[in-house]
Design a protein around this motif. Structure first.
Motif, PDB file in Angstrom:
ATOM      1  N   LEU A  18       0.947  -1.227   0.030  1.00  0.00           N
ATOM      2  CA  LEU A  18       0.059   0.020  -0.053  1.00  0.00           C
ATOM      3  C   LEU A  18       0.877   1.266   0.007  1.00  0.00           C
ATOM      4  CD1 LEU A  18      -2.767  -1.149   2.463  1.00  0.00           C
ATOM      5  CD2 LEU A  18      -2.593  -1.034  -0.026  1.00  0.00           C
ATOM      6  N   ALA A  19       1.307   1.627  -1.313  1.00  0.00           N
ATOM      7  CA  ALA A  19       2.486   2.627  -1.190  1.00  0.00           C
ATOM      8  C   ALA A  19       1.501   4.015  -1.276  1.00  0.00           C
ATOM      9  CB  ALA A  19       3.164   2.525  -2.704  1.00  0.00           C
ATOM     10  N   ILE A  72      -8.042  -0.769 -19.070  1.00  0.00           N
ATOM     11  CA  ILE A  72      -7.057   0.198 -18.592  1.00  0.00           C
ATOM     12  C   ILE A  72      -5.907  -0.635 -18.697  1.00  0.00           C
ATOM     13  CG2 ILE A  72      -6.248   1.449 -16.568  1.00  0.00           C
ATOM     14  CD1 ILE A  72      -9.144   1.999 -15.824  1.00  0.00           C
ATOM     15  N   ASP A  73      -4.746  -0.241 -19.381  1.00  0.00           N
ATOM     16  CA  ASP A  73      -3.526  -1.085 -19.456  1.00  0.00           C
ATOM     17  C   ASP A  73      -2.347  -0.416 -19.244  1.00  0.00           C
ATOM     18  OD1 ASP A  73      -3.222   0.459 -21.994  1.00  0.00           O
ATOM     19  OD2 ASP A  73      -3.855  -0.863 -23.107  1.00  0.00           O
ATOM     20  N   ALA A  74      -1.136  -0.657 -19.814  1.00  0.00           N
ATOM     21  CA  ALA A  74       0.276  -0.333 -19.379  1.00  0.00           C
ATOM     22  C   ALA A  74       0.317   1.022 -20.060  1.00  0.00           C
ATOM     23  CB  ALA A  74       1.398  -1.194 -19.576  1.00  0.00           C
ATOM     24  N   LYS A  75      -0.351   1.293 -21.063  1.00  0.00           N
ATOM     25  CA  LYS A  75      -0.745   2.633 -21.947  1.00  0.00           C
ATOM     26  C   LYS A  75      -1.416   3.664 -21.312  1.00  0.00           C
ATOM     27  CE  LYS A  75       1.011   0.163 -26.266  1.00  0.00           C
ATOM     28  NZ  LYS A  75       0.661  -0.134 -27.532  1.00  0.00           N
ATOM     29  N   THR A  76      -1.962   3.536 -20.321  1.00  0.00           N
ATOM     30  CA  THR A  76      -2.845   4.278 -19.640  1.00  0.00           C
ATOM     31  C   THR A  76      -2.305   4.801 -18.332  1.00  0.00           C
ATOM     32  OG1 THR A  76      -4.797   2.887 -20.648  1.00  0.00           O
ATOM     33  CG2 THR A  76      -5.411   4.739 -18.814  1.00  0.00           C
ATOM     34  N   PRO A  77      -1.713   5.915 -18.233  1.00  0.00           N
ATOM     35  CA  PRO A  77      -1.102   6.683 -17.026  1.00  0.00           C
ATOM     36  C   PRO A  77      -1.944   7.180 -15.980  1.00  0.00           C
ATOM     37  CG  PRO A  77      -0.538   8.101 -18.779  1.00  0.00           C
ATOM     38  CD  PRO A  77      -1.521   6.897 -19.598  1.00  0.00           C
ATOM     39  N   LEU A  78      -2.493   6.062 -15.159  1.00  0.00           N
ATOM     40  CA  LEU A  78      -3.357   6.507 -14.376  1.00  0.00           C
ATOM     41  C   LEU A  78      -2.836   6.255 -12.706  1.00  0.00           C
ATOM     42  CD1 LEU A  78      -6.970   5.458 -15.565  1.00  0.00           C
ATOM     43  CD2 LEU A  78      -6.388   7.744 -15.263  1.00  0.00           C
ATOM     44  N   SER A  79      -3.237   7.342 -11.690  1.00  0.00           N
ATOM     45  CA  SER A  79      -2.750   6.999 -10.498  1.00  0.00           C
ATOM     46  C   SER A  79      -4.002   6.515  -9.722  1.00  0.00           C
ATOM     47  CB  SER A  79      -2.088   8.089  -9.914  1.00  0.00           C
ATOM     48  OG  SER A  79      -2.937   9.188  -9.831  1.00  0.00           O
ATOM     49  N   LYS A 109       0.009  -0.809 -13.251  1.00  0.00           N
ATOM     50  CA  LYS A 109       0.684  -0.833 -12.372  1.00  0.00           C
ATOM     51  C   LYS A 109       0.521   0.683 -11.564  1.00  0.00           C
ATOM     52  CE  LYS A 109       4.832  -2.763 -14.064  1.00  0.00           C
ATOM     53  NZ  LYS A 109       6.420  -2.555 -14.333  1.00  0.00           N
ATOM     54  N   ASN A 110       0.453   0.446  -9.976  1.00  0.00           N
ATOM     55  CA  ASN A 110       0.093   1.447  -9.155  1.00  0.00           C
ATOM     56  C   ASN A 110      -1.139   2.273  -9.597  1.00  0.00           C
ATOM     57  OD1 ASN A 110       2.874   1.053  -8.189  1.00  0.00           O
ATOM     58  ND2 ASN A 110       3.713   2.379  -9.346  1.00  0.00           N
ATOM     59  N   GLU A 169       0.094  -4.892 -10.737  1.00  0.00           N
ATOM     60  CA  GLU A 169       1.198  -4.759  -9.668  1.00  0.00           C
ATOM     61  C   GLU A 169       0.499  -3.603  -9.142  1.00  0.00           C
ATOM     62  OE1 GLU A 169       5.354  -4.591 -10.747  1.00  0.00           O
ATOM     63  OE2 GLU A 169       4.969  -5.926 -12.490  1.00  0.00           O
ATOM     64  N   ASN A 170       0.557  -3.682  -7.362  1.00  0.00           N
ATOM     65  CA  ASN A 170       0.082  -2.605  -6.769  1.00  0.00           C
ATOM     66  C   ASN A 170      -1.269  -2.024  -7.255  1.00  0.00           C
ATOM     67  OD1 ASN A 170       2.485  -2.951  -5.600  1.00  0.00           O
ATOM     68  ND2 ASN A 170       3.448  -0.835  -5.935  1.00  0.00           N
ATOM     69  N   LEU A 171      -2.210  -2.789  -7.335  1.00  0.00           N
ATOM     70  CA  LEU A 171      -3.661  -2.408  -7.583  1.00  0.00           C
ATOM     71  C   LEU A 171      -4.213  -2.304  -6.219  1.00  0.00           C
ATOM     72  CD1 LEU A 171      -5.982  -1.829  -9.260  1.00  0.00           C
ATOM     73  CD2 LEU A 171      -6.314  -4.121  -9.397  1.00  0.00           C
ATOM     74  N   VAL A 172      -4.795  -1.223  -5.970  1.00  0.00           N
ATOM     75  CA  VAL A 172      -5.408  -1.030  -4.721  1.00  0.00           C
ATOM     76  C   VAL A 172      -6.685  -0.473  -4.827  1.00  0.00           C
ATOM     77  CG1 VAL A 172      -5.356   0.220  -2.383  1.00  0.00           C
ATOM     78  CG2 VAL A 172      -3.233  -0.492  -3.485  1.00  0.00           C
TER      79      VAL A 172
END
Length: 362
Positions: free
Chosen positions: A14-15, A78-85, A286-287, A322-325
């Motif tokens: 949980l970053a 939503i994939d690696a080409k979708t920069p979402l936080s 990721k994240n 990875e790091n899906l919250v």
């Protein structure tokens, strides 16, 4: 149908997430064509917001949903080409992402005054599983006998097993409420539920030989009938409409039949039925944090599953995250899973070891 529940899921660490990109706003009053994602000019759909996020290069954007209901027919990828936080509700529990379709124009059933009927709002897939929600509460699929009653017996002898009988079920008419109860069984709608060793078979009936008490099944059961004989039930038939709050759909007329609960009328019925297989598909993400949303109204259709052609039958589904919250989300009224991910997941143990598993189903 899954019961309503609140879900707090943390996968991996949980970053603390920092938002470096734009805040993209979505609202039921938004406009995908003329909006720009601002508070003053929001977009109308998640799909449009994701499209905008992909334009921000390496900067992670945040998508914020205003209060209201958002309808989905197809999942948003939503994939690696979708920069979402982050994808979140502006106010926790006030933004509803729904794969369900509203049902309107209810009428009294001309054949039985106990029931209300309405047109099925889209083409029925006879092999799908749907969830009906009436005034915020899930309706029970017609089932005979009811789940709290003893299953009906069928005849099967030791000879059926070596004969590999998987499509002939001989039923006992004396065990029914009346011997002619199944005489006019609607074969376009009714499905049998036959528990066997590891799964419940749900075949349709090709032919009902009522005179001799025999069902000839459209599909084969997993195991020969007679092995692990646990009886059977009939789902989605008028015989299972035994109490208020029960529903079924007719394959022959494409109509939904519902027995209203006390106080429910044609005028105050707020109804919807699940349709979309999934709302969000995540792949190599990721994240990403998904927070404060209500997610509902997905169905199970043929070809859906973790590795099925139509992907996971789940409100949120996918692979290799990875790091899906997922936090403070309510997942409700869905025929499929709430969350279904195929990935390697690690949980910390008391010995500070990492224990990997390959899939998660909630």
């Amino acid at each position: 149908m899954k019961k309503n529940f609140s879900l707090l899921l943390a996968i991996a660490s949980l970053a603390n997430y920092s938002l470096f990109g734009a805040v993209i706003n979505v609202s039921p009053k938004g406009d995908d064509e003329n909006g720009n994602g601002s508070v003053a000019k929001p977009y109308a759909t998640l799909a449009r917001a994701v499209e905008e996020a992909k334009k921000n290069g390496d900067k992670s954007s945040e998508i914020v949903f205003a209060d209201g209901t958002y309808r989905f027919i197809n999942p948003v990828a939503i994939d690696a080409k979708t920069p979402l936080s982050c994808i979140r509700a502006a106010n926790q529990g006030k933004a509803i992402l729904s794969g369900a379709v509203e049902i309107k124009a209810w009428k009294k059933d001309p054949n039985d005054s106990r029931f209300l009927v309405a047109e099925f709002p889209f083409e029925i897939d006879a092999n799908a599983s749907y969830t009906l929600v009436i005034n915020g509460s899930g309706a029970k699929m017609a089932l005979y006998p009811a789940q709290d009653k003893k299953a009906l017996p069928y005849f099967a002898t030791a000879a059926d097993i070596p004969l590999d009988n998987r499509n002939v079920l001989r039923y006992n008419k004396k065990a029914l409420l009346s011997p002619d109860m199944f005489k006019d069984l609607d074969l376009a709608s009714a499905r049998l539920i036959i528990p066997q060793e590891w799964a419940k078979n749900r075949p349709y009936i090709a032919t009902n030989d009522w005179a001799n008490g025999v069902f000839y099944l459209k599909g084969r059961t997993n195991m020969p009938l007679g092995r692990f004989n646990q009886g059977y039930r009939v789902s989605n038939s008028i015989q299972g409409m035994t109490e208020p709050g029960t529903w079924m759909y007719e394959g022959s007329t494409a109509k939904i039949r519902y027995w209203p609960r006390e106080g429910e009328t044609v005028e105050n019925l707020n109804a919807s039925i699940s349709r979309a297989v999934r709302i969000i598909t995540v792949s190599k993400v990721k994240n990403l944090r998904i927070s404060g949303l209500v997610l509902e109204g997905c169905s199970v259709v043929p070809g859906s599953g973790v590795y099925g052609k139509k992907g996971p039958a789940a409100i949120i589904g996918g692979t290799r995250t990875e790091n899906l919250v997922i936090e403070n989300c309510e997942i409700r009224n869905t025929s499929g899973a709430g969350i279904l991910l195929a990935c390697e997941i690690h949980f910390n143990t008391s010995k500070n070891l990492l224990q990997p598993i390959q899939s998660l189903y909630l």
